[in-house]
Scaffold this motif. Structure first.
Motif, PDB file in Angstrom:
ATOM      1  N   GLY A   1       0.831  -1.190   0.000  1.00  0.00           N
ATOM      2  CA  GLY A   1       0.000   0.000   0.000  1.00  0.00           C
ATOM      3  C   GLY A   1       0.860   1.232   0.000  1.00  0.00           C
ATOM      4  N   PRO A   2       0.269   2.383  -0.249  1.00  0.00           N
ATOM      5  CA  PRO A   2       1.010   3.626  -0.294  1.00  0.00           C
ATOM      6  C   PRO A   2       1.495   4.022   1.078  1.00  0.00           C
ATOM      7  CG  PRO A   2      -1.349   4.039  -0.403  1.00  0.00           C
ATOM      8  CD  PRO A   2      -1.162   2.565  -0.498  1.00  0.00           C
ATOM      9  N   ALA A   3       2.589   4.764   1.100  1.00  0.00           N
ATOM     10  CA  ALA A   3       3.145   5.209   2.376  1.00  0.00           C
ATOM     11  C   ALA A   3       2.209   6.207   3.006  1.00  0.00           C
ATOM     12  CB  ALA A   3       4.532   5.848   2.160  1.00  0.00           C
ATOM     13  N   ALA A   4       2.006   6.062   4.296  1.00  0.00           N
ATOM     14  CA  ALA A   4       1.112   6.962   5.008  1.00  0.00           C
ATOM     15  C   ALA A   4       1.867   8.182   5.465  1.00  0.00           C
ATOM     16  CB  ALA A   4       0.508   6.242   6.218  1.00  0.00           C
TER      17      ALA A   4
ATOM     18  N   SER B   1      -1.428  -3.693  20.690  1.00  0.00           N
ATOM     19  CA  SER B   1      -0.567  -3.044  19.698  1.00  0.00           C
ATOM     20  C   SER B   1       0.408  -4.044  19.103  1.00  0.00           C
ATOM     21  CB  SER B   1       0.200  -1.883  20.351  1.00  0.00           C
ATOM     22  OG  SER B   1       1.015  -2.349  21.382  1.00  0.00           O
ATOM     23  N   ASP B   2       0.013  -5.291  19.044  1.00  0.00           N
ATOM     24  CA  ASP B   2       0.915  -6.312  18.539  1.00  0.00           C
ATOM     25  C   ASP B   2       0.769  -6.512  17.037  1.00  0.00           C
ATOM     26  OD1 ASP B   2       1.905  -6.768  21.054  1.00  0.00           O
ATOM     27  OD2 ASP B   2       0.311  -8.200  21.531  1.00  0.00           O
ATOM     28  N   GLU B   3       0.397  -5.441  16.308  1.00  0.00           N
ATOM     29  CA  GLU B   3       0.260  -5.542  14.867  1.00  0.00           C
ATOM     30  C   GLU B   3       1.649  -5.563  14.246  1.00  0.00           C
ATOM     31  OE1 GLU B   3      -2.576  -2.684  13.370  1.00  0.00           O
ATOM     32  OE2 GLU B   3      -3.367  -2.434  15.374  1.00  0.00           O
ATOM     33  N   PRO B   4       1.761  -6.095  13.007  1.00  0.00           N
ATOM     34  CA  PRO B   4       3.077  -6.190  12.378  1.00  0.00           C
ATOM     35  C   PRO B   4       3.781  -4.836  12.331  1.00  0.00           C
ATOM     36  CG  PRO B   4       1.433  -7.409  11.111  1.00  0.00           C
ATOM     37  CD  PRO B   4       0.685  -6.679  12.181  1.00  0.00           C
ATOM     38  N   GLY B   5       5.033  -4.821  12.766  1.00  0.00           N
ATOM     39  CA  GLY B   5       5.831  -3.613  12.686  1.00  0.00           C
ATOM     40  C   GLY B   5       5.797  -2.750  13.913  1.00  0.00           C
ATOM     41  N   PHE B   6       4.841  -2.957  14.802  1.00  0.00           N
ATOM     42  CA  PHE B   6       4.729  -2.114  15.988  1.00  0.00           C
ATOM     43  C   PHE B   6       4.665  -2.955  17.263  1.00  0.00           C
ATOM     44  CE2 PHE B   6       2.933   0.546  12.598  1.00  0.00           C
ATOM     45  CZ  PHE B   6       3.679   1.698  12.772  1.00  0.00           C
TER      46      PHE B   6
ATOM     47  N   LEU C   1       8.821   5.764  14.741  1.00  0.00           N
ATOM     48  CA  LEU C   1       7.452   5.320  14.482  1.00  0.00           C
ATOM     49  C   LEU C   1       6.936   5.858  13.155  1.00  0.00           C
ATOM     50  CD1 LEU C   1       5.940   5.696  18.073  1.00  0.00           C
ATOM     51  CD2 LEU C   1       6.724   3.604  16.932  1.00  0.00           C
ATOM     52  N   ARG C   2       7.307   7.089  12.823  1.00  0.00           N
ATOM     53  CA  ARG C   2       6.905   7.637  11.529  1.00  0.00           C
ATOM     54  C   ARG C   2       7.498   6.832  10.383  1.00  0.00           C
ATOM     55  NH1 ARG C   2      10.243  12.538  10.347  1.00  0.00           N
ATOM     56  NH2 ARG C   2      11.655  10.786   9.998  1.00  0.00           N
TER      57      ARG C   2
ATOM     58  N   GLY D   1       2.950   1.360   5.340  1.00  0.00           N
ATOM     59  CA  GLY D   1       1.842   1.934   4.598  1.00  0.00           C
ATOM     60  C   GLY D   1       0.592   2.129   5.427  1.00  0.00           C
ATOM     61  N   ARG D   2       0.718   2.298   6.722  1.00  0.00           N
ATOM     62  CA  ARG D   2      -0.443   2.554   7.575  1.00  0.00           C
ATOM     63  C   ARG D   2       0.008   3.332   8.809  1.00  0.00           C
ATOM     64  NH1 ARG D   2      -0.272  -0.999  11.816  1.00  0.00           N
ATOM     65  NH2 ARG D   2       1.046  -2.843  11.557  1.00  0.00           N
ATOM     66  N   PRO D   3      -0.922   4.040   9.426  1.00  0.00           N
ATOM     67  CA  PRO D   3      -0.554   4.884  10.571  1.00  0.00           C
ATOM     68  C   PRO D   3      -0.085   4.063  11.762  1.00  0.00           C
ATOM     69  CG  PRO D   3      -2.705   5.501   9.684  1.00  0.00           C
ATOM     70  CD  PRO D   3      -2.333   4.196   9.056  1.00  0.00           C
TER      71      PRO D   3
END
Length: 491
Positions: free
Chosen positions: A19-22, A39-44, A160-161, A168-170
């Motif tokens: 997806g596009p970069a947020a 908050s155990d989503e991928p990447g965070f 985090l940014r 591709g997500r906040p």
């Protein structure tokens, strides 16, 4: 915008989401702490966020932890309250300048590099303070500590940014909530922890404790914080551009330093210092209007009355909060005869109510209600301090601390939400940094007022002087809050 390279695959082997970069979102508010979801989503996950949280708590922890050690330090070196006030002011001065500068460096050179470098400086500051042969070495330690700890929060936000762009997500809201709550929580428990360390190992413990925390954070960051993605380069493909506005930064530092020197001797004011301060401020404003990438956006500030009022309200509120945090603990030890550990325990109601009220303030959608309540509590707390004496009941002491603690929690969350509401989206990072600067100036002024009130030692008369100031400013803040039309909006 930078494209993710090979590092786009997490260290755990999970590929990045397409997806596009947020676009980077606004700076987190402590209000987000009310949403403690998963908050155990991928990447965070926890591995990424743990070192960021540990690093971000160092600055607020050290701003308050020293409050219960000032008397012991003064006795060790034969220095009164006016001298030990420098230990408070130099850290705030260094932090006020370093936070926005290191934030720009994190954006330009890479947040992981800045984060790690800051931790190395923290280790050095802890060693200098622990082994300090004289009071001057403690001043050096606190300056280094202010610079080193100031790297963590802006660098963490930039990490985090970058992760958000890669995926591709906040950034998930709970992650931002924990980062913000770590700062508030560590500041709230600082006096109690400082009292415990002074009781167990002596005042050098408040410097030494930074070494293992920073080393542990450094190791975790080396293992779990991803390498910095490629940064923006010059149009000709040359070296990375570092746009720090050195002249603006230097003028800001010089003006703030002159102001601090004036504030630190209110008993015998050096009025002539106001002239160079006015000149430096005027030159700073002139340059910021002409600089291609200014240190601060003067045009944005000049046209945003709601934001400027937020800064003024925040700075004045924290002036009173830090008078309580530093001045009241010194009074407890010198006038009432409590030990450092006992004084730290007596400050626990302030710490607990600050944490609880930060969560309660985060759940409100309006701003004027919690801010008005905070101002009323500041006024009430000052009124209680006016009535204290050497034989005041213990319960009254605890109630006074709770009034200021509740105000701290409400002010912290509500004013941060106000900055997010009133600052332009593209300038939210700089606006949040200036809010911290307003808080630091309030703290510096508080240390100066304490030095004026106590002179050689803490006394009932000095406490009553600070209490009278708290009542007057509390009433003023209440009126300003009730009459601020911008606060009628809901956020």
């Amino acid at each position: 915008m930078n494209r993710p390279g090979p590092s786009a695959v997490r260290r755990g082997g999970r590929p990045a989401a397409p997806g596009p970069a947020a676009a980077p979102g606004p700076a987190p508010s402590a209000a987000l702490a009310a949403a403690p979801g998963p908050s155990d989503e991928p990447g965070f996950g926890a591995r990424l966020t743990a070192p960021l949280l540990m690093g971000s708590l160092l600055n607020p922890l050290n701003t308050t932890m020293i409050s219960t050690a000032l008397v012991s330090i003064g006795h060790s070196f034969g220095i009164g309250a006016a001298g030990t006030a420098w230990l408070i002011s130099v850290l705030y001065l260094a932090s006020a300048v370093a936070q926005p500068v290191l934030g720009k460096l994190a954006d330009t050179l890479g947040p992981r590099r800045v984060f790690l470098a800051g931790l190395v400086v923290v280790v050095a500051s802890g060693l200098v303070g622990t082994l300090a042969p004289g009071f001057g070495a403690l001043i050096v330690s606190r300056v280094l500590l202010g610079i080193g700890t100031s790297a963590a929060y802006p660098a963490a936000m930039a990490v985090l940014r970058d992760e958000s762009r890669r995926l591709g997500r906040p950034t998930p809201r709970p992650v931002l909530a924990r980062l913000s709550f770590a700062a508030l929580g560590s500041a709230a428990v600082g006096p109690a922890l400082g009292g415990l360390l002074v009781t167990v190992v002596g005042w050098r413990g408040i410097f030494a404790v930074n070494v293992p925390i920073a080393l542990l954070t450094l190791g975790a960051a080396l293992l779990w914080v991803p390498a910095d993605p490629p940064r923006e380069r010059a149009a000709d493909g040359g070296a990375v551009r570092v746009s720090l506005d050195p002249l603006g930064t230097g003028l800001f530092t010089a003006a703030l330093t002159v102001l601090v020197f004036f504030l630190l001797d209110l008993a015998d004011p050096r009025w002539w210092l106001l002239a160079p301060f006015a000149v430096l401020t005027a030159v700073l404003a002139w340059w910021q209007l002409r600089a291609p990438q200014p240190f601060m956006d003067v045009r944005m500030l000049a046209g945003n009355g709601a934001l400027l009022r937020t800064y003024a309200r925040h700075g004045l509120s924290y002036l009173l909060i830090y008078c309580m945090m530093y001045g009241f603990t010194q009074w407890l030890e010198e006038a009432r005869g409590f030990s450092s550990g006992q004084a730290g325990l007596l400050m626990l109601p302030m710490s607990v109510t600050a944490l609880v009220c930060s969560l309660l303030g985060a759940r409100t959608k309006g701003l004027r209600g919690p801010l008005t309540l905070a101002c009323v509590l500041l006024t009430a707390g000052g009124g209680i301090l006016l009535l204290l004496s050497g034989d005041s009941p213990l319960g009254v002491l605890l109630i006074a601390g709770a009034c200021f603690g509740a105000s701290q929690g409400l002010v912290g969350t509500s004013n941060q939400a106000a900055v997010q509401a009133y600052a332009p989206a593209e300038s939210i990072g700089a606006a949040a940094g200036l809010q911290r600067t307003a808080q630091y100036i309030g703290a510096i002024t508080a240390s100066s007022l304490i030095a004026l009130a106590y002179a050689g030692a803490a006394s009932d008369a000095g406490l009553h002087l600070m209490a009278a100031v708290a009542v007057v400013l509390g009433v003023l803040l209440t009126v300003l809050t009730l009459t601020d039309g911008a606060l009628r909006a809901r956020t």
